[in-house]
Design a protein around this motif. Structure first.
Motif, PDB file in Angstrom:
ATOM      1  N   GLY A 103      -2.538  16.577  -6.675  1.00 52.14           N
ATOM      2  CA  GLY A 103      -1.507  15.756  -6.492  1.00 52.14           C
ATOM      3  C   GLY A 103      -3.198  14.690  -5.582  1.00 52.14           C
ATOM      4  O   GLY A 103      -3.466  14.856  -4.671  1.00 52.14           O
ATOM      5  N   LEU A 104      -2.875  13.351  -6.041  1.00 49.43           N
ATOM      6  CA  LEU A 104      -3.935  11.968  -5.395  1.00 49.43           C
ATOM      7  C   LEU A 104      -2.350  10.562  -4.309  1.00 49.43           C
ATOM      8  O   LEU A 104      -1.442  11.206  -5.042  1.00 49.43           O
ATOM      9  N   PHE A 105      -2.449  10.809  -3.014  1.00 51.60           N
ATOM     10  CA  PHE A 105      -1.981  10.237  -2.091  1.00 51.60           C
ATOM     11  C   PHE A 105      -2.746   8.844  -2.247  1.00 51.60           C
ATOM     12  O   PHE A 105      -4.022   8.959  -1.333  1.00 51.60           O
ATOM     13  N   ILE A 106      -1.905   7.581  -2.547  1.00 55.62           N
ATOM     14  CA  ILE A 106      -3.575   6.805  -2.816  1.00 55.62           C
ATOM     15  C   ILE A 106      -2.584   5.903  -1.502  1.00 55.62           C
ATOM     16  O   ILE A 106      -1.181   5.220  -1.158  1.00 55.62           O
ATOM     17  N   HIS A 107      -2.914   5.396   0.242  1.00 58.16           N
ATOM     18  CA  HIS A 107      -2.008   5.028   1.442  1.00 58.16           C
ATOM     19  C   HIS A 107      -3.292   3.659   0.955  1.00 58.16           C
ATOM     20  O   HIS A 107      -4.496   3.316   0.767  1.00 58.16           O
ATOM     21  N   GLY A 108      -1.838   2.436   1.143  1.00 59.96           N
ATOM     22  CA  GLY A 108      -2.940   1.272   1.635  1.00 59.96           C
ATOM     23  C   GLY A 108      -1.970   0.600   3.330  1.00 59.96           C
ATOM     24  O   GLY A 108      -0.423   0.643   3.745  1.00 59.96           O
ATOM     25  N   ARG A 109      -2.825  -0.063   3.626  1.00 61.19           N
ATOM     26  CA  ARG A 109      -2.100  -0.963   4.943  1.00 61.19           C
ATOM     27  C   ARG A 109      -2.557  -2.301   5.396  1.00 61.19           C
ATOM     28  O   ARG A 109      -3.567  -2.360   4.388  1.00 61.19           O
ATOM     29  N   TYR A 110      -1.280  -2.803   5.606  1.00 59.55           N
ATOM     30  CA  TYR A 110      -1.926  -4.237   5.139  1.00 59.55           C
ATOM     31  C   TYR A 110      -1.492  -4.939   6.809  1.00 59.55           C
ATOM     32  O   TYR A 110      -1.022  -6.503   6.633  1.00 59.55           O
ATOM     33  N   GLY A 111      -0.962  -4.148   7.661  1.00 61.54           N
ATOM     34  CA  GLY A 111      -1.115  -5.216   9.330  1.00 61.54           C
ATOM     35  C   GLY A 111      -1.636  -3.380   9.985  1.00 61.54           C
ATOM     36  O   GLY A 111      -1.958  -2.539   9.953  1.00 61.54           O
ATOM     37  N   ASP A 112      -1.118  -4.199  10.872  1.00 62.48           N
ATOM     38  CA  ASP A 112      -1.487  -2.866  12.247  1.00 62.48           C
ATOM     39  C   ASP A 112      -0.466  -2.606  12.801  1.00 62.48           C
ATOM     40  O   ASP A 112      -0.772  -1.146  14.055  1.00 62.48           O
ATOM     41  N   LYS A 113       0.919  -2.232  13.010  1.00 63.46           N
ATOM     42  CA  LYS A 113       1.735  -1.600  12.834  1.00 63.46           C
ATOM     43  C   LYS A 113       2.220  -0.784  11.851  1.00 63.46           C
ATOM     44  O   LYS A 113       1.799  -0.318  10.776  1.00 63.46           O
ATOM     45  N   ASP A 114       2.442   1.361  12.275  1.00 60.63           N
ATOM     46  CA  ASP A 114       3.074   1.958  11.953  1.00 60.63           C
ATOM     47  C   ASP A 114       3.243   1.541  11.061  1.00 60.63           C
ATOM     48  O   ASP A 114       3.095   2.658   9.617  1.00 60.63           O
ATOM     49  N   TRP A 115       4.262   0.511  10.674  1.00 61.22           N
ATOM     50  CA  TRP A 115       4.999   0.663   9.164  1.00 61.22           C
ATOM     51  C   TRP A 115       4.599   0.249   8.172  1.00 61.22           C
ATOM     52  O   TRP A 115       5.072  -0.364   6.999  1.00 61.22           O
ATOM     53  N   GLN A 116       3.088  -0.399   8.280  1.00 63.63           N
ATOM     54  CA  GLN A 116       2.873  -2.001   7.994  1.00 63.63           C
ATOM     55  C   GLN A 116       2.038  -0.994   6.813  1.00 63.63           C
ATOM     56  O   GLN A 116       0.786  -1.070   6.439  1.00 63.63           O
ATOM     57  N   GLN A 117       2.262   0.762   6.402  1.00 63.70           N
ATOM     58  CA  GLN A 117       1.387   1.902   5.813  1.00 63.70           C
ATOM     59  C   GLN A 117       2.328   2.003   5.085  1.00 63.70           C
ATOM     60  O   GLN A 117       3.594   1.987   5.092  1.00 63.70           O
ATOM     61  N   THR A 118       1.817   2.363   3.338  1.00 62.27           N
ATOM     62  CA  THR A 118       2.977   2.893   2.332  1.00 62.27           C
ATOM     63  C   THR A 118       1.591   3.005   1.837  1.00 62.27           C
ATOM     64  O   THR A 118       0.192   3.273   1.115  1.00 62.27           O
ATOM     65  N   TYR A 119       2.105   3.743   0.403  1.00 61.66           N
ATOM     66  CA  TYR A 119       1.419   4.652  -0.290  1.00 61.66           C
ATOM     67  C   TYR A 119       2.171   5.211  -1.982  1.00 61.66           C
ATOM     68  O   TYR A 119       3.318   4.548  -2.273  1.00 61.66           O
ATOM     69  N   ASP A 120       0.809   4.865  -2.975  1.00 57.45           N
ATOM     70  CA  ASP A 120       1.192   5.397  -3.969  1.00 57.45           C
ATOM     71  C   ASP A 120       1.318   6.444  -4.676  1.00 57.45           C
ATOM     72  O   ASP A 120      -0.050   6.943  -3.675  1.00 57.45           O
TER      73      ASP A 120
END
Length: 249
Positions: A103-120
């Motif tokens: 399984g692959l989890f691709i994480h990306g962040r677009y800011g420095d806050k914890d909620w400004q991260q997501t994944y596909d």
């Protein structure tokens, strides 16, 4: 040497010989244990990849159960190379564990806050035979794939950041089928790139203008844009904005 001692010595040598043959016979399957393949590639800045390898019992031993091993690159501010050596098989006591999928989890962040991260998600499927049309390894033992990730922007509905821009990550081309009998010693080269064009997460809630994307004011009956559209403001990094991504027109 007395005959009784000779008899005992003969029995010892015979037992040792049989024991050696027995151990050899028992250990021959384990020569396959410890094989691996390499998963490698390039990640964009502010991206991280986690690979979770799942294993099942291959030799029917009692007490065996499915297991998993994880590999992770971590985030970096600049683009980075990652390289994971993933076992195809290993021993857990008397049990032979064989790779079933990754399984692959691709994480990306677009800011420095914890909620400004997501994944596909993505995945490598281990199969006995490749599906028709699925690419295999080349003459150098390499399978190359290129994935593309797009940021989908939206207005958050969370109470703590209501109306603030948040993003989802959508990645295509993050999967492959791998033939189990061809996998040991091979290289899967999976690269990632980011689509420079961001798009709204929902259709017909934003309208693209020459200045950028503008969100529509919802009505009592619909959250979609009306004709003619009525636009509203949104928040981005604490600022009141009218157009994305530049904030102001």
């Amino acid at each position: 040497m007395k005959s009784s001692n000779k008899t005992k010595l003969g029995r010892i040598l015979l037992c040792s010989s049989l024991l050696g043959l027995s151990l050899s016979a028992c250990s021959s399957p384990s020569s396959l244990i410890g094989e691996s393949f390499t998963l490698e590639g390039e990640l964009p800045a502010n991206f991280s990849l986690k690979a979770q390898a799942h294993y099942g019992v291959a030799n029917g031993c009692d007490g065996g159960r499915r297991q998993a091993k994880s590999f992770e690159s971590g985030f970096q501010d600049d683009k980075q190379q990652y390289r994971f050596t993933i076992p195809v098989s290993y021993r857990d006591g008397l049990c032979e564990m064989r790779l079933a999928r990754v399984g692959l989890f691709i994480h990306g962040r677009y800011g420095d806050k914890d909620w400004q991260q997501t994944y596909d998600n993505g995945g490598l499927e281990i199969v006995d035979k490749l599906p028709e049309g699925a690419p295999g390894f080349d003459a150098n033992g390499i399978l190359t794939r290129q994935a593309e990730c797009t940021w989908w922007f939206q207005q958050s509905t969370a109470k703590s950041r209501l109306g603030e821009i948040s993003k989802l990550l959508n990645c295509n081309g993050t999967g492959a089928h791998l033939a189990a009998n061809e996998l040991p010693g091979k290289v899967v080269r999976l690269g990632f790139r980011v689509n420079p064009e961001e798009t709204p997460s929902y259709d017909r809630r934003w309208i693209e203008t020459a200045a950028g994307w503008k969100p529509c004011q919802e009505t009592e009956l619909s959250e979609r844009c009306q004709t003619p559209p009525v636009f509203k403001t949104f928040k981005m990094n604490g600022r009141e904005c009218t157009v994305y991504p530049n904030c102001t027109e």
